[in-house]
Design a protein around this motif. Sequence first.
Motif, PDB file in Angstrom:
ATOM      1  N   ARG A  11       0.832  -1.199   0.000  1.00  0.00           N
ATOM      2  CA  ARG A  11       0.000   0.000   0.000  1.00  0.00           C
ATOM      3  C   ARG A  11       0.868   1.251   0.000  1.00  0.00           C
ATOM      4  NH1 ARG A  11      -5.407   0.293   1.717  1.00  0.00           N
ATOM      5  NH2 ARG A  11      -4.888   2.173   2.913  1.00  0.00           N
ATOM      6  N   ALA A  12       1.945   1.213   0.789  1.00  0.00           N
ATOM      7  CA  ALA A  12       2.829   2.378   0.867  1.00  0.00           C
ATOM      8  C   ALA A  12       3.475   2.659  -0.483  1.00  0.00           C
ATOM      9  CB  ALA A  12       3.891   2.162   1.931  1.00  0.00           C
ATOM     10  N   ALA A  13       3.894   1.599  -1.182  1.00  0.00           N
ATOM     11  CA  ALA A  13       4.535   1.782  -2.477  1.00  0.00           C
ATOM     12  C   ALA A  13       3.558   2.350  -3.498  1.00  0.00           C
ATOM     13  CB  ALA A  13       5.098   0.448  -2.969  1.00  0.00           C
ATOM     14  N   VAL A  14       2.328   1.865  -3.476  1.00  0.00           N
ATOM     15  CA  VAL A  14       1.306   2.383  -4.386  1.00  0.00           C
ATOM     16  C   VAL A  14       1.027   3.856  -4.074  1.00  0.00           C
ATOM     17  CG1 VAL A  14      -1.104   2.195  -5.103  1.00  0.00           C
ATOM     18  CG2 VAL A  14       0.247   0.120  -4.730  1.00  0.00           C
ATOM     19  N   ALA A  15       0.915   4.199  -2.799  1.00  0.00           N
ATOM     20  CA  ALA A  15       0.641   5.586  -2.404  1.00  0.00           C
ATOM     21  C   ALA A  15       1.770   6.514  -2.833  1.00  0.00           C
ATOM     22  CB  ALA A  15       0.424   5.668  -0.896  1.00  0.00           C
ATOM     23  N   HIS A  16       3.016   6.085  -2.668  1.00  0.00           N
ATOM     24  CA  HIS A  16       4.146   6.925  -3.077  1.00  0.00           C
ATOM     25  C   HIS A  16       4.203   7.069  -4.595  1.00  0.00           C
ATOM     26  CE1 HIS A  16       5.711   6.557   1.082  1.00  0.00           C
ATOM     27  NE2 HIS A  16       6.334   7.678   0.780  1.00  0.00           N
ATOM     28  N   ALA A  17       3.861   6.014  -5.317  1.00  0.00           N
ATOM     29  CA  ALA A  17       3.821   6.113  -6.777  1.00  0.00           C
ATOM     30  C   ALA A  17       2.744   7.101  -7.213  1.00  0.00           C
ATOM     31  CB  ALA A  17       3.564   4.734  -7.391  1.00  0.00           C
ATOM     32  N   ALA A  18       1.596   7.059  -6.551  1.00  0.00           N
ATOM     33  CA  ALA A  18       0.522   8.004  -6.858  1.00  0.00           C
ATOM     34  C   ALA A  18       0.947   9.429  -6.525  1.00  0.00           C
ATOM     35  CB  ALA A  18      -0.736   7.628  -6.083  1.00  0.00           C
ATOM     36  N   LEU A  57      -6.186   8.623  -2.298  1.00  0.00           N
ATOM     37  CA  LEU A  57      -5.769  10.001  -2.020  1.00  0.00           C
ATOM     38  C   LEU A  57      -5.525  10.210  -0.530  1.00  0.00           C
ATOM     39  CD1 LEU A  57      -8.034  12.068  -4.443  1.00  0.00           C
ATOM     40  CD2 LEU A  57      -5.597  11.570  -4.667  1.00  0.00           C
ATOM     41  N   ASP A  58      -6.309   9.562   0.312  1.00  0.00           N
ATOM     42  CA  ASP A  58      -6.061   9.628   1.751  1.00  0.00           C
ATOM     43  C   ASP A  58      -4.662   9.100   2.065  1.00  0.00           C
ATOM     44  OD1 ASP A  58      -8.490  10.739   2.380  1.00  0.00           O
ATOM     45  OD2 ASP A  58      -9.436   8.847   2.950  1.00  0.00           O
ATOM     46  N   ALA A  59      -4.302   7.986   1.428  1.00  0.00           N
ATOM     47  CA  ALA A  59      -2.980   7.401   1.664  1.00  0.00           C
ATOM     48  C   ALA A  59      -1.880   8.285   1.086  1.00  0.00           C
ATOM     49  CB  ALA A  59      -2.908   6.004   1.040  1.00  0.00           C
TER      50      ALA A  59
END
Length: 236
Positions: A11-18, A57-59
Amino acid sequence: MTPRTSSGLTRAAVAHAALQRLDAEGLDALSMRRLAGELGVGTMTLYGYFRSKEELLDAVVDAGFSEFEMPPAGDDFRTTLRDFALAARAVLVRHPALVEIRDAGPILRPRGFQVTELGVRILSEAGLGAEDAARSFRLLFDYVFGYAIVNRRPPSPELRREALASIVALPPEEFPTVTAVAEQMAEAVGAEGQFEYGLERILDGIEARLAASRAGRRARPGAPGARRRGTGPRPR
């Protein structure tokens, strides 16, 4: 522990990519399908991490504010509060996506409130009461985010020339005061140190409020250091 699936993502990796995508191209450029393609997974796989774009977006907000680093406490309250505001602005400069997300609606994520906790604590420990501490923090918050929103376009000589041309074109009889300081007005547009100039004026006000609060406490009967009537020796 951060959940990890067979794709190797978290989840963290996806959030940082976003966050990186948003910083580069803005809020409108982000879609779950496009992000999934960039990460080399199917769109439905991405929905296994986040149920909606709003949840993602919250993440993203958490990912951005996780980079906030509070500098060591300064020698006085003013220095500490100034360093706090500058550290918050540094996050927004690195991640303009956070500014765009905030402009679209309030940020109510826990990570954001951790920054709030630090700011209110500085004000409270300096001696401001609950209302003054809350309102002073809100003033500072609005200034930091508001400045970032208004100044999304990077300052440049071209921007200042445009501002000067616009002011000079004004009819002097209708705008005598503004046209009289046209050059100074143009120079203030995105000027180096303009953010700090405004911040110092806000700190002046908070410091004055703090001094008034302390003086009021000293003047109250029974307060430490207050002079109380009728407590001196009676004349014989």
